[in-house]
Design an enzyme around this catalytic site. Structure first.
Site, PDB file in Angstrom:
ATOM      1  N   ASN A 297       0.841  -1.206   0.000  1.00  0.00           N
ATOM      2  CA  ASN A 297       0.000   0.000   0.000  1.00  0.00           C
ATOM      3  C   ASN A 297       0.871   1.249   0.000  1.00  0.00           C
ATOM      4  OD1 ASN A 297       0.611  -0.782   2.710  1.00  0.00           O
ATOM      5  ND2 ASN A 297      -1.071   0.446   3.509  1.00  0.00           N
TER       6      ASN A 297
ATOM      7  N   GLU B 100       0.325   5.211   0.470  1.00  0.00           N
ATOM      8  CA  GLU B 100      -0.637   6.240   0.873  1.00  0.00           C
ATOM      9  C   GLU B 100      -0.228   7.614   0.344  1.00  0.00           C
ATOM     10  OE1 GLU B 100      -1.204   5.796   5.129  1.00  0.00           O
ATOM     11  OE2 GLU B 100      -2.339   3.933   4.798  1.00  0.00           O
TER      12      GLU B 100
ATOM     13  N   CYS C 188      -4.029   0.656  -2.690  1.00  0.00           N
ATOM     14  CA  CYS C 188      -3.929  -0.547  -1.849  1.00  0.00           C
ATOM     15  C   CYS C 188      -2.857  -1.501  -2.399  1.00  0.00           C
ATOM     16  CB  CYS C 188      -5.258  -1.290  -1.820  1.00  0.00           C
ATOM     17  SG  CYS C 188      -6.569  -0.426  -0.942  1.00  0.00           S
TER      18      CYS C 188
ATOM     19  N   GLU D  94      -3.074  -4.653  -3.082  1.00  0.00           N
ATOM     20  CA  GLU D  94      -3.551  -5.544  -4.143  1.00  0.00           C
ATOM     21  C   GLU D  94      -3.486  -4.851  -5.497  1.00  0.00           C
ATOM     22  OE1 GLU D  94      -4.918  -4.706  -1.323  1.00  0.00           O
ATOM     23  OE2 GLU D  94      -6.275  -6.217  -0.526  1.00  0.00           O
TER      24      GLU D  94
ATOM     25  N   CYS E 258     -10.356  -4.733   0.124  1.00  0.00           N
ATOM     26  CA  CYS E 258     -11.448  -3.752   0.180  1.00  0.00           C
ATOM     27  C   CYS E 258     -12.334  -3.881  -1.063  1.00  0.00           C
ATOM     28  CB  CYS E 258     -10.886  -2.337   0.301  1.00  0.00           C
ATOM     29  SG  CYS E 258     -10.253  -1.665  -1.252  1.00  0.00           S
TER      30      CYS E 258
END
Ligand code: THU
Length: 136
Positions: free
Chosen positions: A43, A45, A54, A56, A92
């Site tokens: 991830n 940010e 994210c 993934e 998510c």
């Protein structure tokens, strides 16, 4: 499955590269492509929180940028900074939808609680997927 363990190890390594100064929650992912290549993601940010990527999607973006389009399995691990993995970190909603662009309902998602892997399919995590027919 041997590959599940290998993917979890790769995801744990990827997690060490997390840029997560706002949530302090580090996630790692390892994506197995159909040709055997394993691609890591973490991830990343952003101060503008909506710009966060994210782990993934980070793995998928790398793999797609490397010319891969066929995928078998993704392993995901996540925990707060400094903590060992102790709970499952499920993808998510945005990542589930993102994965559905490239993967069918049998695509495997391996989660890890620090003790044993748990395998789900994308179909289980995202039933009745929204699909739109594109040109490619
Ligand atoms: N995160 C992921 O990397 N993958 C998920 O599926 C869930 C959330 C990240 C995004 C953000 O950097 C942090 O975890 C807290 O939400």
């Amino acid at each position: 499955m041997i590959i599940e363990k290998e993917l979890i190890c790769e995801a744990l390594e990827a997690r060490k590269c997390s840029h997560s100064p706002y949530s302090h929650f580090a996630v790692g992912a390892a994506l197995l492509c159909s040709d055997g290549q394993i691609v890591r993601g973490t991830n990343v940010e952003n101060a503008s929180f909506g710009g966060t990527i994210c782990a993934e999607r980070s793995a998928f973006l790398s793999a797609i940028s490397m010319g891969r389009r066929d995928f078998e399995v993704i392993a995901i691990v996540g925990a707060p900074h400094g903590d060992e993995i102790s709970e499952l970190c499920a993808p998510c909603g945005i990542c589930r939808q993102f994965m559905s662009e490239f993967c069918g309902s049998d695509f495997k998602i391996v989660l890890f609680d620090g003790k044993k892997p748990v395998t789900r399919t994308l179909g289980e995590l995202l039933p009745d997927t929204f699909v739109l027919k594109g040109d490619e």
